[in-house]
Write a protein that holds these residues in place. Structure first.
Motif, PDB file in Angstrom:
ATOM      1  N   ASN A  62       5.955 -11.013  -6.188  1.00  0.00           N
ATOM      2  CA  ASN A  62       5.889 -11.337  -4.770  1.00  0.00           C
ATOM      3  C   ASN A  62       5.961 -12.839  -4.570  1.00  0.00           C
ATOM      4  OD1 ASN A  62       3.002 -12.468  -4.641  1.00  0.00           O
ATOM      5  ND2 ASN A  62       2.655 -10.438  -5.540  1.00  0.00           N
ATOM      6  N   ILE A  63       6.286 -13.239  -3.357  1.00  0.00           N
ATOM      7  CA  ILE A  63       6.339 -14.650  -2.977  1.00  0.00           C
ATOM      8  C   ILE A  63       5.514 -14.825  -1.712  1.00  0.00           C
ATOM      9  CG2 ILE A  63       7.831 -16.517  -2.174  1.00  0.00           C
ATOM     10  CD1 ILE A  63      10.040 -15.396  -3.894  1.00  0.00           C
ATOM     11  N   CYS A  64       4.709 -15.885  -1.684  1.00  0.00           N
ATOM     12  CA  CYS A  64       3.824 -16.122  -0.545  1.00  0.00           C
ATOM     13  C   CYS A  64       4.218 -17.390   0.193  1.00  0.00           C
ATOM     14  CB  CYS A  64       2.372 -16.249  -1.018  1.00  0.00           C
ATOM     15  SG  CYS A  64       1.719 -14.746  -1.745  1.00  0.00           S
ATOM     16  N   ALA A  65       3.787 -17.477   1.437  1.00  0.00           N
ATOM     17  CA  ALA A  65       3.962 -18.692   2.238  1.00  0.00           C
ATOM     18  C   ALA A  65       2.805 -18.781   3.216  1.00  0.00           C
ATOM     19  CB  ALA A  65       5.287 -18.663   2.989  1.00  0.00           C
ATOM     20  N   LEU A  66       2.362 -20.004   3.464  1.00  0.00           N
ATOM     21  CA  LEU A  66       1.363 -20.274   4.489  1.00  0.00           C
ATOM     22  C   LEU A  66       2.084 -20.942   5.641  1.00  0.00           C
ATOM     23  CD1 LEU A  66      -1.482 -21.609   2.190  1.00  0.00           C
ATOM     24  CD2 LEU A  66      -1.549 -19.486   3.498  1.00  0.00           C
ATOM     25  N   SER A  67       2.101 -20.281   6.789  1.00  0.00           N
ATOM     26  CA  SER A  67       2.907 -20.759   7.898  1.00  0.00           C
ATOM     27  C   SER A  67       2.118 -20.668   9.200  1.00  0.00           C
ATOM     28  CB  SER A  67       4.193 -19.927   8.007  1.00  0.00           C
ATOM     29  OG  SER A  67       5.051 -20.434   9.006  1.00  0.00           O
ATOM     30  N   THR A  68       2.616 -21.351  10.216  1.00  0.00           N
ATOM     31  CA  THR A  68       2.050 -21.242  11.559  1.00  0.00           C
ATOM     32  C   THR A  68       3.041 -20.495  12.427  1.00  0.00           C
ATOM     33  OG1 THR A  68       0.815 -23.303  11.336  1.00  0.00           O
ATOM     34  CG2 THR A  68       1.200 -22.511  13.561  1.00  0.00           C
ATOM     35  N   ILE A  69       2.676 -19.302  12.843  1.00  0.00           N
ATOM     36  CA  ILE A  69       3.535 -18.478  13.688  1.00  0.00           C
ATOM     37  C   ILE A  69       2.797 -18.190  14.987  1.00  0.00           C
ATOM     38  CG2 ILE A  69       4.789 -16.300  13.892  1.00  0.00           C
ATOM     39  CD1 ILE A  69       4.993 -16.209  10.888  1.00  0.00           C
ATOM     40  N   GLN A  70       3.447 -18.496  16.094  1.00  0.00           N
ATOM     41  CA  GLN A  70       2.836 -18.329  17.414  1.00  0.00           C
ATOM     42  C   GLN A  70       1.478 -19.048  17.473  1.00  0.00           C
ATOM     43  OE1 GLN A  70       3.265 -14.057  17.158  1.00  0.00           O
ATOM     44  NE2 GLN A  70       4.792 -14.035  18.808  1.00  0.00           N
ATOM     45  N   LYS A  71       1.489 -20.278  16.955  1.00  0.00           N
ATOM     46  CA  LYS A  71       0.370 -21.217  17.032  1.00  0.00           C
ATOM     47  C   LYS A  71      -0.861 -20.829  16.216  1.00  0.00           C
ATOM     48  CE  LYS A  71       1.718 -22.909  21.611  1.00  0.00           C
ATOM     49  NZ  LYS A  71       1.278 -23.158  23.001  1.00  0.00           N
ATOM     50  N   LEU A  72      -0.751 -19.815  15.385  1.00  0.00           N
ATOM     51  CA  LEU A  72      -1.884 -19.412  14.547  1.00  0.00           C
ATOM     52  C   LEU A  72      -1.477 -19.444  13.071  1.00  0.00           C
ATOM     53  CD1 LEU A  72      -3.381 -16.392  16.533  1.00  0.00           C
ATOM     54  CD2 LEU A  72      -4.232 -18.730  16.425  1.00  0.00           C
ATOM     55  N   PRO A  73      -2.406 -19.795  12.174  1.00  0.00           N
ATOM     56  CA  PRO A  73      -2.076 -19.830  10.745  1.00  0.00           C
ATOM     57  C   PRO A  73      -1.963 -18.419  10.169  1.00  0.00           C
ATOM     58  CG  PRO A  73      -4.380 -20.402  11.077  1.00  0.00           C
ATOM     59  CD  PRO A  73      -3.787 -20.270  12.438  1.00  0.00           C
ATOM     60  N   ARG A  74      -0.902 -18.187   9.425  1.00  0.00           N
ATOM     61  CA  ARG A  74      -0.655 -16.855   8.840  1.00  0.00           C
ATOM     62  C   ARG A  74      -0.358 -16.996   7.345  1.00  0.00           C
ATOM     63  NH1 ARG A  74      -1.458 -14.064  13.895  1.00  0.00           N
ATOM     64  NH2 ARG A  74      -0.157 -15.121  15.444  1.00  0.00           N
ATOM     65  N   LEU A  75      -0.687 -15.954   6.639  1.00  0.00           N
ATOM     66  CA  LEU A  75      -0.264 -15.809   5.254  1.00  0.00           C
ATOM     67  C   LEU A  75       0.849 -14.767   5.216  1.00  0.00           C
ATOM     68  CD1 LEU A  75      -0.516 -16.096   2.133  1.00  0.00           C
ATOM     69  CD2 LEU A  75      -2.159 -14.213   2.235  1.00  0.00           C
ATOM     70  N   LEU A  76       1.977 -15.132   4.620  1.00  0.00           N
ATOM     71  CA  LEU A  76       3.110 -14.219   4.503  1.00  0.00           C
ATOM     72  C   LEU A  76       3.289 -13.845   3.035  1.00  0.00           C
ATOM     73  CD1 LEU A  76       5.637 -16.238   6.716  1.00  0.00           C
ATOM     74  CD2 LEU A  76       3.934 -14.590   7.455  1.00  0.00           C
ATOM     75  N   VAL A  77       3.431 -12.557   2.780  1.00  0.00           N
ATOM     76  CA  VAL A  77       3.652 -12.072   1.415  1.00  0.00           C
ATOM     77  C   VAL A  77       4.883 -11.179   1.422  1.00  0.00           C
ATOM     78  CG1 VAL A  77       2.698 -10.836  -0.555  1.00  0.00           C
ATOM     79  CG2 VAL A  77       1.168 -12.106   0.957  1.00  0.00           C
ATOM     80  N   THR A  78       5.898 -11.567   0.648  1.00  0.00           N
ATOM     81  CA  THR A  78       7.109 -10.765   0.510  1.00  0.00           C
ATOM     82  C   THR A  78       7.146 -10.174  -0.887  1.00  0.00           C
ATOM     83  OG1 THR A  78       8.277 -12.271   1.990  1.00  0.00           O
ATOM     84  CG2 THR A  78       9.604 -10.761   0.710  1.00  0.00           C
ATOM     85  N   THR A  79       7.328  -8.871  -0.979  1.00  0.00           N
ATOM     86  CA  THR A  79       7.313  -8.183  -2.273  1.00  0.00           C
ATOM     87  C   THR A  79       8.727  -7.785  -2.681  1.00  0.00           C
ATOM     88  OG1 THR A  79       6.900  -6.068  -1.168  1.00  0.00           O
ATOM     89  CG2 THR A  79       4.983  -7.319  -1.914  1.00  0.00           C
ATOM     90  N   LEU A 116       7.686  -7.359   3.966  1.00  0.00           N
ATOM     91  CA  LEU A 116       7.031  -8.597   4.376  1.00  0.00           C
ATOM     92  C   LEU A 116       5.709  -8.239   5.035  1.00  0.00           C
ATOM     93  CD1 LEU A 116       6.867 -11.652   5.088  1.00  0.00           C
ATOM     94  CD2 LEU A 116       8.149 -11.109   7.181  1.00  0.00           C
ATOM     95  N   TYR A 117       4.618  -8.729   4.467  1.00  0.00           N
ATOM     96  CA  TYR A 117       3.283  -8.498   5.010  1.00  0.00           C
ATOM     97  C   TYR A 117       2.790  -9.788   5.658  1.00  0.00           C
ATOM     98  CZ  TYR A 117       3.473  -4.444   1.898  1.00  0.00           C
ATOM     99  OH  TYR A 117       3.842  -3.288   1.255  1.00  0.00           O
ATOM    100  N   ILE A 118       2.279  -9.685   6.879  1.00  0.00           N
ATOM    101  CA  ILE A 118       1.775 -10.848   7.610  1.00  0.00           C
ATOM    102  C   ILE A 118       0.271 -10.677   7.820  1.00  0.00           C
ATOM    103  CG2 ILE A 118       1.954 -12.243   9.709  1.00  0.00           C
ATOM    104  CD1 ILE A 118       4.780 -11.288  10.042  1.00  0.00           C
ATOM    105  N   TYR A 119      -0.493 -11.694   7.404  1.00  0.00           N
ATOM    106  CA  TYR A 119      -1.945 -11.663   7.520  1.00  0.00           C
ATOM    107  C   TYR A 119      -2.423 -12.821   8.391  1.00  0.00           C
ATOM    108  CZ  TYR A 119      -1.728  -8.668   3.331  1.00  0.00           C
ATOM    109  OH  TYR A 119      -1.439  -7.680   2.432  1.00  0.00           O
ATOM    110  N   ASN A 120      -3.528 -12.619   9.065  1.00  0.00           N
ATOM    111  CA  ASN A 120      -4.200 -13.711   9.764  1.00  0.00           C
ATOM    112  C   ASN A 120      -5.092 -14.461   8.776  1.00  0.00           C
ATOM    113  OD1 ASN A 120      -3.166 -13.562  12.323  1.00  0.00           O
ATOM    114  ND2 ASN A 120      -4.842 -12.346  13.177  1.00  0.00           N
ATOM    115  N   LEU A 121      -5.062 -15.781   8.857  1.00  0.00           N
ATOM    116  CA  LEU A 121      -5.909 -16.623   8.028  1.00  0.00           C
ATOM    117  C   LEU A 121      -6.863 -17.388   8.933  1.00  0.00           C
ATOM    118  CD1 LEU A 121      -6.776 -18.216   5.473  1.00  0.00           C
ATOM    119  CD2 LEU A 121      -4.819 -19.726   5.883  1.00  0.00           C
ATOM    120  N   ASP A 122      -8.152 -17.228   8.696  1.00  0.00           N
ATOM    121  CA  ASP A 122      -9.153 -17.968   9.460  1.00  0.00           C
ATOM    122  C   ASP A 122      -9.339 -19.332   8.802  1.00  0.00           C
ATOM    123  OD1 ASP A 122     -11.445 -19.043  10.584  1.00  0.00           O
ATOM    124  OD2 ASP A 122     -12.367 -17.080  10.925  1.00  0.00           O
ATOM    125  N   PRO A 123      -8.887 -20.429   9.436  1.00  0.00           N
ATOM    126  CA  PRO A 123      -8.938 -21.736   8.785  1.00  0.00           C
ATOM    127  C   PRO A 123     -10.328 -22.351   8.746  1.00  0.00           C
ATOM    128  CG  PRO A 123      -8.112 -21.971  10.998  1.00  0.00           C
ATOM    129  CD  PRO A 123      -8.300 -20.502  10.779  1.00  0.00           C
TER     130      PRO A 123
END
Length: 410
Positions: free
Chosen positions: A291-308, A313-320
């Motif tokens: 898998n490959i991960c990315a930490l990105s800001t989508i729609q003004k919120l921090p997200r963790l993206l995981v592509t397998t 593509l899995y999108i998670y919310n990250l509480d900063p």
């Protein structure tokens, strides 16, 4: 981290990651089968493709115009390609080629590099700091740091005891993170000096294959994923400087006693004790899959993206602020007809607390494009930096047509 490129048995696909709910397919090509490398230059129309049919050939396309800019063939199979607005790097098993991306001229060939069977290398996305990192040894965890602008070796960093497994720069090219094949310790070094800044312990399990290592755009977080089901996110902070004084509780007292005890222990033991643990984690539903991960800001919120590698593509919310277990909010299928595949449990997820949203709103986690370090409309002449004339040579690569160079969609 605003785009996603995937290679398939029929060709390749490019997606835009501007929304959580909707996955926008930007382009699809079925002209070349069995694509195993596809690298897009940020949000521009330049894309580099390598297929199993011709593994020694690199094809460079302008996909919006549907034209091939050029192609290059090499002496052995291409293992990886990295690019920024200044350089295009082609990594073979025992050599590295550095091209000037403005006209695709070959600027430098680094020959006789240590055997690098996985094509491990990292290139800073900040073209003002075009540092290149690759294994300096096949038997130890030495990192060779090369300056892609001056085309000279910068330094070597003795990062790990065992061979390297992962390398990544932060967005400005001022930090470099690494992991060895053992996979238990991740270290962060300053660039170009090579001083160790942070050391994180991913876990005690031996020989975990770390497949993805990535910084957030603001360099506050570092994410590591492996062939296990757990993704770790570490926070780059000096705990002694950022945390308020602990109240006089029993746990606080024991914590200080424990910290004081490390001063009397052997360096190896105390080092293990003082290493930071994961700030946030994710438990994937799958394991043993690349898998490959990315930490990105989508729609003004921090997200963790995981592509397998099975095409999701899995999108998670990250509480900063508080970290903890990241919440899965979306699951997209990348191999369908461009339509999204919803996660059946989405409706059961609790709403994001207002305090979390307010916290994110207060923090500007991603700087605007106009102030992004290393990005400028002049193609790299930043703060009076002297660029050799050949950098602006007019050639077959015209990246500034249609006002698309250099925009970065955050």
């Amino acid at each position: 981290c605003s785009s996603l490129a995937i290679g398939t048995t029929t060709g390749y696909r490019l997606f835009s990651l501007s929304s959580v709910e909707q996955l926008d397919q930007v382009h699809e090509s079925n002209e070349i089968p069995d694509v195993y490398i596809v690298e897009r230059l940020f949000s521009s129309s330049l894309v580099v493709v390598v297929s199993h049919a011709k593994p020694q050939q690199m094809n460079v396309y302008h996909f919006k115009k549907g034209t091939e800019i050029c192609n290059y063939s090499y002496s052995s199979n291409i293992l990886s390609i990295r690019l920024n607005r200044q350089r295009l790097v082609v990594c073979l098993e025992e050599s590295i080629y550095i091209h000037n991306i403005k006209d695709m001229k070959l600027l430098k060939t680094i020959l006789d590099t240590p055997p690098n069977t996985t094509g491990l290398c990292a290139l800073s996305i900040n073209h003002a700091n075009s540092y290149l990192a690759y294994p300096g040894s096949a038997t130890s965890g030495e990192i060779a740091l090369y300056d892609g602008n001056t085309l000279k070796t910068a330094c070597t960093i003795p990062a790990h005891d065992g061979p390297l497994a992962a390398l990544t720069f932060n967005s400005t090219g001022s930090k470099l993170a690494s992991a060895s094949e053992k996979g238990t310790v991740i270290r962060v070094f300053s660039i170009p000096g090579g001083q160790k800044l942070y050391e994180f312990r991913r876990g005690m399990k031996r020989y975990v294959n770390i497949s993805s290592l990535v910084f957030s755009m603001d360099s506050q977080f570092l994410c590591a994923s492996s062939n296990t089901e757990t993704v770790h996110i570490f926070k780059l902070e000096h705990l002694t400087d950022s945390r308020p004084e602990e109240p006089p509780t029993w746990s606080g007292y024991m914590g200080k006693m424990f910290q004081a005890a490390t001063n009397y222990l052997p360096a190896q033991v105390s080092g293990m004790m003082s290493q930071d643990r994961a700030f946030a984690t994710v438990r994937l539903n799958i394991s043993g899959q690349r898998n490959i991960c990315a930490l990105s800001t989508i729609q003004k919120l921090p997200r963790l993206l995981v592509t397998t590698s099975d095409g999701h593509l899995y999108i998670y919310n990250l509480d900063p602020q508080d970290g903890g277990e990241c919440v899965l909010i979306k699951n997209h299928s990348l191999l369908g007809s461009g339509k999204m595949e919803e996660n059946k449990e989405n409706d059961l997820q609790p709403p994001v607390p207002q305090s979390y949203a307010a916290t994110v709103a207060r923090q500007s986690t991603v700087p605007s494009t106009s102030t992004m370090p290393g990005y400028s409309e002049d193609g790299g002449a930043l703060r009076g930096e002297v660029i050799p004339e050949h950098e602006f040579a007019t050639g077959p690569v015209c990246l500034d047509d249609e006002n698309e160079f250099p925009p970065v969609s955050i």
